[in-house]
Design a protein around this motif. Structure first.
Motif, PDB file in Angstrom:
ATOM      1  N   GLU A 187       0.848  -1.177   0.000  1.00  0.00           N
ATOM      2  CA  GLU A 187       0.000   0.000   0.000  1.00  0.00           C
ATOM      3  C   GLU A 187       0.894   1.241   0.000  1.00  0.00           C
ATOM      4  O   GLU A 187       2.099   1.143   0.228  1.00  0.00           O
ATOM      5  CB  GLU A 187      -0.924   0.021   1.214  1.00  0.00           C
ATOM      6  N   ARG A 188       0.278   2.400  -0.250  1.00  0.00           N
ATOM      7  CA  ARG A 188       1.004   3.654  -0.168  1.00  0.00           C
ATOM      8  C   ARG A 188       0.827   4.242   1.228  1.00  0.00           C
ATOM      9  O   ARG A 188      -0.290   4.249   1.765  1.00  0.00           O
ATOM     10  CB  ARG A 188       0.458   4.646  -1.205  1.00  0.00           C
ATOM     11  N   ASP A 189       1.914   4.739   1.812  1.00  0.00           N
ATOM     12  CA  ASP A 189       1.786   5.415   3.097  1.00  0.00           C
ATOM     13  C   ASP A 189       1.407   6.879   2.857  1.00  0.00           C
ATOM     14  O   ASP A 189       1.203   7.309   1.714  1.00  0.00           O
ATOM     15  CB  ASP A 189       3.053   5.278   3.943  1.00  0.00           C
ATOM     16  N   THR A 190       1.284   7.645   3.916  1.00  0.00           N
ATOM     17  CA  THR A 190       0.823   9.028   3.786  1.00  0.00           C
ATOM     18  C   THR A 190       1.789   9.889   2.976  1.00  0.00           C
ATOM     19  O   THR A 190       1.392  10.892   2.390  1.00  0.00           O
ATOM     20  CB  THR A 190       0.620   9.658   5.171  1.00  0.00           C
ATOM     21  N   ALA A 191       3.053   9.478   2.923  1.00  0.00           N
ATOM     22  CA  ALA A 191       4.040  10.222   2.138  1.00  0.00           C
ATOM     23  C   ALA A 191       4.028   9.819   0.670  1.00  0.00           C
ATOM     24  O   ALA A 191       4.641  10.489  -0.164  1.00  0.00           O
ATOM     25  CB  ALA A 191       5.437  10.013   2.717  1.00  0.00           C
ATOM     26  N   GLY A 192       3.352   8.706   0.351  1.00  0.00           N
ATOM     27  CA  GLY A 192       3.302   8.220  -1.021  1.00  0.00           C
ATOM     28  C   GLY A 192       4.253   7.085  -1.319  1.00  0.00           C
ATOM     29  O   GLY A 192       4.294   6.575  -2.444  1.00  0.00           O
ATOM     30  N   ARG A 193       5.024   6.645  -0.324  1.00  0.00           N
ATOM     31  CA  ARG A 193       5.956   5.544  -0.537  1.00  0.00           C
ATOM     32  C   ARG A 193       5.218   4.214  -0.626  1.00  0.00           C
ATOM     33  O   ARG A 193       4.164   4.028  -0.020  1.00  0.00           O
ATOM     34  CB  ARG A 193       6.970   5.492   0.605  1.00  0.00           C
ATOM     35  N   ALA A 194       5.781   3.277  -1.371  1.00  0.00           N
ATOM     36  CA  ALA A 194       5.242   1.920  -1.454  1.00  0.00           C
ATOM     37  C   ALA A 194       5.737   1.138  -0.240  1.00  0.00           C
ATOM     38  O   ALA A 194       6.943   1.066   0.008  1.00  0.00           O
ATOM     39  CB  ALA A 194       5.686   1.249  -2.737  1.00  0.00           C
ATOM     40  N   VAL A 195       4.808   0.562   0.506  1.00  0.00           N
ATOM     41  CA  VAL A 195       5.158  -0.136   1.749  1.00  0.00           C
ATOM     42  C   VAL A 195       4.616  -1.558   1.706  1.00  0.00           C
ATOM     43  O   VAL A 195       3.409  -1.768   1.516  1.00  0.00           O
ATOM     44  CB  VAL A 195       4.591   0.601   2.978  1.00  0.00           C
ATOM     45  N   ALA A 196       5.502  -2.524   1.869  1.00  0.00           N
ATOM     46  CA  ALA A 196       5.107  -3.931   1.924  1.00  0.00           C
ATOM     47  C   ALA A 196       4.963  -4.356   3.381  1.00  0.00           C
ATOM     48  O   ALA A 196       5.837  -4.073   4.201  1.00  0.00           O
ATOM     49  CB  ALA A 196       6.142  -4.809   1.244  1.00  0.00           C
ATOM     50  N   LYS A 197       3.866  -5.035   3.691  1.00  0.00           N
ATOM     51  CA  LYS A 197       3.655  -5.629   5.003  1.00  0.00           C
ATOM     52  C   LYS A 197       3.742  -7.136   4.842  1.00  0.00           C
ATOM     53  O   LYS A 197       3.011  -7.718   4.043  1.00  0.00           O
ATOM     54  CB  LYS A 197       2.290  -5.220   5.560  1.00  0.00           C
ATOM     55  N   VAL A 198       4.667  -7.751   5.580  1.00  0.00           N
ATOM     56  CA  VAL A 198       4.915  -9.186   5.447  1.00  0.00           C
ATOM     57  C   VAL A 198       4.817  -9.825   6.825  1.00  0.00           C
ATOM     58  O   VAL A 198       5.591  -9.498   7.726  1.00  0.00           O
ATOM     59  CB  VAL A 198       6.306  -9.466   4.840  1.00  0.00           C
ATOM     60  N   VAL A 199       3.855 -10.740   6.985  1.00  0.00           N
ATOM     61  CA  VAL A 199       3.625 -11.395   8.275  1.00  0.00           C
ATOM     62  C   VAL A 199       3.637 -12.907   8.056  1.00  0.00           C
ATOM     63  O   VAL A 199       2.976 -13.422   7.142  1.00  0.00           O
ATOM     64  CB  VAL A 199       2.276 -10.983   8.891  1.00  0.00           C
TER      65      VAL A 199
END
Length: 276
Positions: A187-199
């Motif tokens: 997803e995109r964070d508030t700054a616009g960066r692409a962020v992967a969440k891996v669990v």
């Protein structure tokens, strides 16, 4: 008594978690500080997840075993509790890029490594020149091609569940590559960066960074979404698969069951996992 250690570190100048002769590691620094503060020759620390060189941690968990009388003696005449005094002294010894956030008496059956039921990592990518911040260069990967989040999520979806991730792991003798991937999403964070969440319940060596590297190739258009599943089902390392740089990765949190389930979970985790 067993002490739970909640800690965080900037992995930039560490050669990973595990002690290695002649190298600066998180384990070596933490164990040395604990031994000094407790006035004992050595303290052995067990960690929830061994991070590679350059990988950061905001929610790492470890434990060590200390005789109650040793802990009490180390506090001296301090008005603090023994654990409060130990926390203060340890943080006064370690370097600023390592911080112990909390020390607590662990409940019966707790094992930082084997009692854990999941680990959550986050990988951050700036895929636009306007998003690249020099102040975050040690924690965010700068990527020169725009990423398609929808394509990356489409590629990630078939990888979730109980799978053999041999294609995404550096094999270790006698270790299984079967893991339960609970979440893999972008997803995109508030700054616009692409962020992967891996669990996942656990990770094998290089697994997170290999997954990220695979999905980056999909996101920037070099590979179709179906390629991720093709890589996994092959169960062998693909020479076209690039392991993402370490500095974009942070261990954010480790999850544990209720206290009464800790010992049982530790026993289950020691069982070699296989596909049905």
């Amino acid at each position: 008594m067993r002490i739970r250690i909640d800690l965080a570190y900037d992995g930039t100048d560490f050669s990973g978690w595990a002690t290695q002769p002649g190298l600066r590691t998180v384990q070596e620094m933490l164990e040395g500080a604990l031994a000094t503060a407790l006035r004992v020759p050595r303290v052995r620390v067990v960690v929830a997840g061994r991070t590679d060189a350059g990988v950061h941690a905001r929610g790492q968990v470890a434990h060590c075993d200390v005789a109650p009388e040793v802990l009490a003696a180390s506090a001296g005449r301090s008005r603090e509790t023994a654990l409060e005094a130990l926390l203060r002294r340890v943080n006064g010894i370690v370097a600023p890029d390592l911080r112990v956030r909390r020390l607590s008496e662990a409940p019966d059956g707790f094992d930082a490594r084997f009692s854990a039921i999941w680990r959550r990592y986050v990988y951050r990518v700036a895929d636009d020149a306007a998003l690249v911040d020099p102040l975050h260069r040690h924690h965010v990967l700068a990527w020169q091609r725009p990423l398609d989040i929808e394509e990356m999520n489409a590629a990630a979806k078939p990888l979730i569940g109980l799978q053999d991730f041999a294609a995404f792991c550096r094999r270790r003798e006698g270790a299984t590559t079967v893991r339960t991937l609970l979440e893999l999403s972008w997803e995109r964070d508030t700054a616009g960066r692409a962020v992967a969440k891996v669990v996942a319940d656990a990770f094998c060596h290089n697994m997170v960074r290999s997954l990220v590297g695979c999905l980056l190739a999909v996101g920037d258009g070099r590979r179709p979404p179906a390629w991720a599943l093709e890589v996994m089902t092959s169960r062998v390392r693909n020479p076209a698969l690039t392991v993402a740089h370490a500095h974009g990765l942070t261990l954010e949190e480790v999850g544990y069951p209720a206290d009464q389930e800790l010992a049982r979970q530790a026993q289950l985790s020691r069982t070699m996992r296989e596909l049905p």
